[in-house]
Design an enzyme around this catalytic site. Sequence first.
Site, short mmCIF file in Angstrom:
data_model
loop_
_atom_site.label_atom_id
_atom_site.label_comp_id
_atom_site.label_asym_id
_atom_site.label_seq_id
_atom_site.Cartn_x
_atom_site.Cartn_y
_atom_site.Cartn_z
N GLU A 256 29.83 37.83 43.33
CA GLU A 256 30.57 36.96 42.30
C GLU A 256 31.91 37.46 41.98
OE1 GLU A 256 28.78 34.22 41.50
OE2 GLU A 256 26.93 34.70 42.37
N CYS A 295 34.10 34.39 33.67
CA CYS A 295 34.56 34.06 34.83
C CYS A 295 34.51 32.72 35.24
CB CYS A 295 33.27 34.52 35.87
SG CYS A 295 31.79 34.28 35.24
P1 NAP Z 1 35.81 45.35 38.58
O1 NAP Z 1 36.96 46.17 38.03
O2 NAP Z 1 35.79 44.75 40.00
O3 NAP Z 1 34.45 45.93 38.06
C1 NAP Z 1 33.20 45.39 38.51
C2 NAP Z 1 31.89 46.40 38.58
O4 NAP Z 1 32.24 46.93 39.69
C3 NAP Z 1 32.13 47.45 37.21
O5 NAP Z 1 30.84 47.57 36.98
C4 NAP Z 1 32.83 48.71 38.00
O6 NAP Z 1 32.19 49.81 37.42
C5 NAP Z 1 32.16 48.70 39.45
N1 NAP Z 1 32.97 49.31 40.22
C6 NAP Z 1 34.36 49.36 40.45
N2 NAP Z 1 34.87 50.14 41.46
C7 NAP Z 1 33.30 50.43 42.02
C8 NAP Z 1 33.04 51.46 43.10
N3 NAP Z 1 34.07 51.77 43.77
N4 NAP Z 1 31.82 51.42 43.42
C9 NAP Z 1 30.93 50.86 42.77
N5 NAP Z 1 31.06 50.14 41.74
C10 NAP Z 1 32.36 50.00 41.25
O7 NAP Z 1 35.90 43.86 37.50
P2 NAP Z 1 35.66 43.76 36.29
O8 NAP Z 1 37.30 44.26 35.47
O9 NAP Z 1 34.70 44.45 35.38
O10 NAP Z 1 35.56 42.29 35.94
C11 NAP Z 1 36.61 41.36 35.82
C12 NAP Z 1 36.62 40.38 37.08
O11 NAP Z 1 35.29 40.13 37.29
C13 NAP Z 1 37.46 39.25 36.96
O12 NAP Z 1 38.10 39.33 38.09
C14 NAP Z 1 36.43 38.12 36.97
O13 NAP Z 1 36.93 37.20 37.71
C15 NAP Z 1 35.27 38.68 37.65
N6 NAP Z 1 33.92 38.32 37.18
C16 NAP Z 1 33.39 37.38 37.99
C17 NAP Z 1 32.09 36.80 37.33
C18 NAP Z 1 31.43 36.06 38.35
O14 NAP Z 1 30.30 35.64 37.99
N7 NAP Z 1 31.84 35.52 39.48
C19 NAP Z 1 31.93 37.21 36.24
C20 NAP Z 1 32.61 37.95 35.36
C21 NAP Z 1 33.68 38.64 36.03
P3 NAP Z 1 33.20 50.71 36.20
O15 NAP Z 1 33.35 49.94 35.20
O16 NAP Z 1 32.39 51.90 36.25
O17 NAP Z 1 34.34 50.99 36.99
#
Ligand code: NAP
Length: 522
Positions: A256, A295
């Site tokens: 997602e 999102c």
């Molecule tokens: P993110 O930086 O991609 O992080 C998402 C998750 O991935 C966090 O739990 C993060 O953990 C983890 N993560 C990052 N690098 C990783 C790795 N190498 N290995 C394993 N896990 C890893 O996104 P975000 O900043 O939290 O969220 C913002 C984005 O999410 C926006 O672009 C938004 O569009 C999208 N979003 C989409 C939805 C949907 O349902 N489609 C819903 C909400 C948000 P850490 O925090 O520990 O780094």
Amino acid sequence: MITLKSFVCDRMVAGSGRPAVLVNPSTEEPVAEAGSEGVDFAAALAFARDVGGPALRSRTFAQRAEMLRAMAQAIHAKRDELLDLAMRNGGNTRSDAKFDIDGASGTLTAYADLGQSLGECRWLADGEPVNLGRSSRVSGQHVLVARAGVAVHVNAFNFPAWGLAEKAAVALLAGMPVISKPATATGLVSYRIVELLVESGALPPGALSFIAGATGDLIDRLGGQDVLAFTGGHSTGLMLRSKPNLLVSSAHVNIEADSLNAAVLGPDVERGGDSWGVFLADVTRDLTQKTGQKCTAIRRVFVPRERLEAVLEDLIDRLSTVRVGDPTADGVTMGPVSTASQLREVRDGIAKLTADGARVVLGGADPVKGHGAPEGKGYFVAATLLAVDDSSRVSAVHEHEVFGPVATVVPYDSAEEAVALVRRGGGGLVSSVYTEDRAFAADVVMGIAPFHGRVTVVNAKVSGAWLGPGTVLPQLLHGGPGRAGGGEELGGLRGMGLYLQRTALQGYGPLVDHVVAGAKRV
Ligand code: NAP
């Protein structure tokens, strides 16, 4: 300071290395720390697979439903405490926090109701039996059975409660144990929920594990019976889904990701009418709720060219009353974004859209003093409205998601052009059409449907019963094609497909019937 611990192998484990510090985004004061160094991920996986999995699969859907109901009750019982934590660690207003916390308990309850309706069986019969000869001597039947591995859930920072619960509800009901990992920066609410669930005894050992901090080698250890469900940025999702072990083992991955959700105002909607009011309310709510960090929030607003100035005037009127600041201060209606890096990204995003031809009509990227926040502190940004005059000359608005309180209004000249512009988002979670005109509704809805997981079609008649396009409901799908990651969550039974293997049974009819006997037919 609170230390977030991981919950693995049925015990809480503090990380051993240098922890990440979680802050209050209104004051920048530390509120907690988290780290997972030293956690034995191999043992965590083995415990979930070998202890949690069998315990869940030995229960019927109705028994799993009772677990979900107990989880919902444990969360609801500490609602006020959780709301406070969300305000402190997430920058949520109380109303934003309710959206997250009540969304968590509500989704668990909805899946508890679904599980109850599936009854006292442990797998499902998918469709009717099929005779494979002239009689029923040789027949076939599809069944749905829980995968024998573990479901790893990686969540985004914006919904620490709902994100954990909506994924866990579906996997646990299907019969798969869960290892849940929240975004570290806002993980305090998720951690407290896990503490409450452990204290409640709602779940058997191994059914739910929790990682406070990085996932170490956890994801590299997943195999063909496991599931990875990720919510977050497109590039993180791409990196995770490309992991060789996931590709080689054909592990089940659900992503997602980003989404440039659109709202299309129909040419028939008159200024000042009720449908116009619903449209303005939805755009305003999505821009400000959770400080635009949803999102599903409307990012692109397509309006008939002759209505452009009227829409901008009316949106400016509504958005000018937004008071940005510390959600604990009186009168604040929009909090900060959740992290310092989010603030940077929102400002950079606004700059990117304006450099590409959008003009700022309200707000902008300049620093904002947060009402009630200490001088110079807090990750505040103004409610920002951008406008485009010539839609043929901009592309960034269709390609770059600004994950904050920002939306761009773009004019269109025909239904065909509106469809083409929406499609330029490259696949999204949800888009909305506001119209009383049935022909326009059919043309635009079906034109954009292949590019979306959900489309809403709205007019004044829904007023009073309408939660807006940004509210994800357990009964309907959440997810979307293309840029949105290609995933599907929720949607009642549909979301359980990720955690269930569909197997075709084929052979001597009475024996097939015997094996399937008692399974709920869906
Ligand atoms: P993110 O930086 O991609 O992080 C998402 C998750 O991935 C966090 O739990 C993060 O953990 C983890 N993560 C990052 N690098 C990783 C790795 N190498 N290995 C394993 N896990 C890893 O996104 P975000 O900043 O939290 O969220 C913002 C984005 O999410 C926006 O672009 C938004 O569009 C999208 N979003 C989409 C939805 C949907 O349902 N489609 C819903 C909400 C948000 P850490 O925090 O520990 O780094």
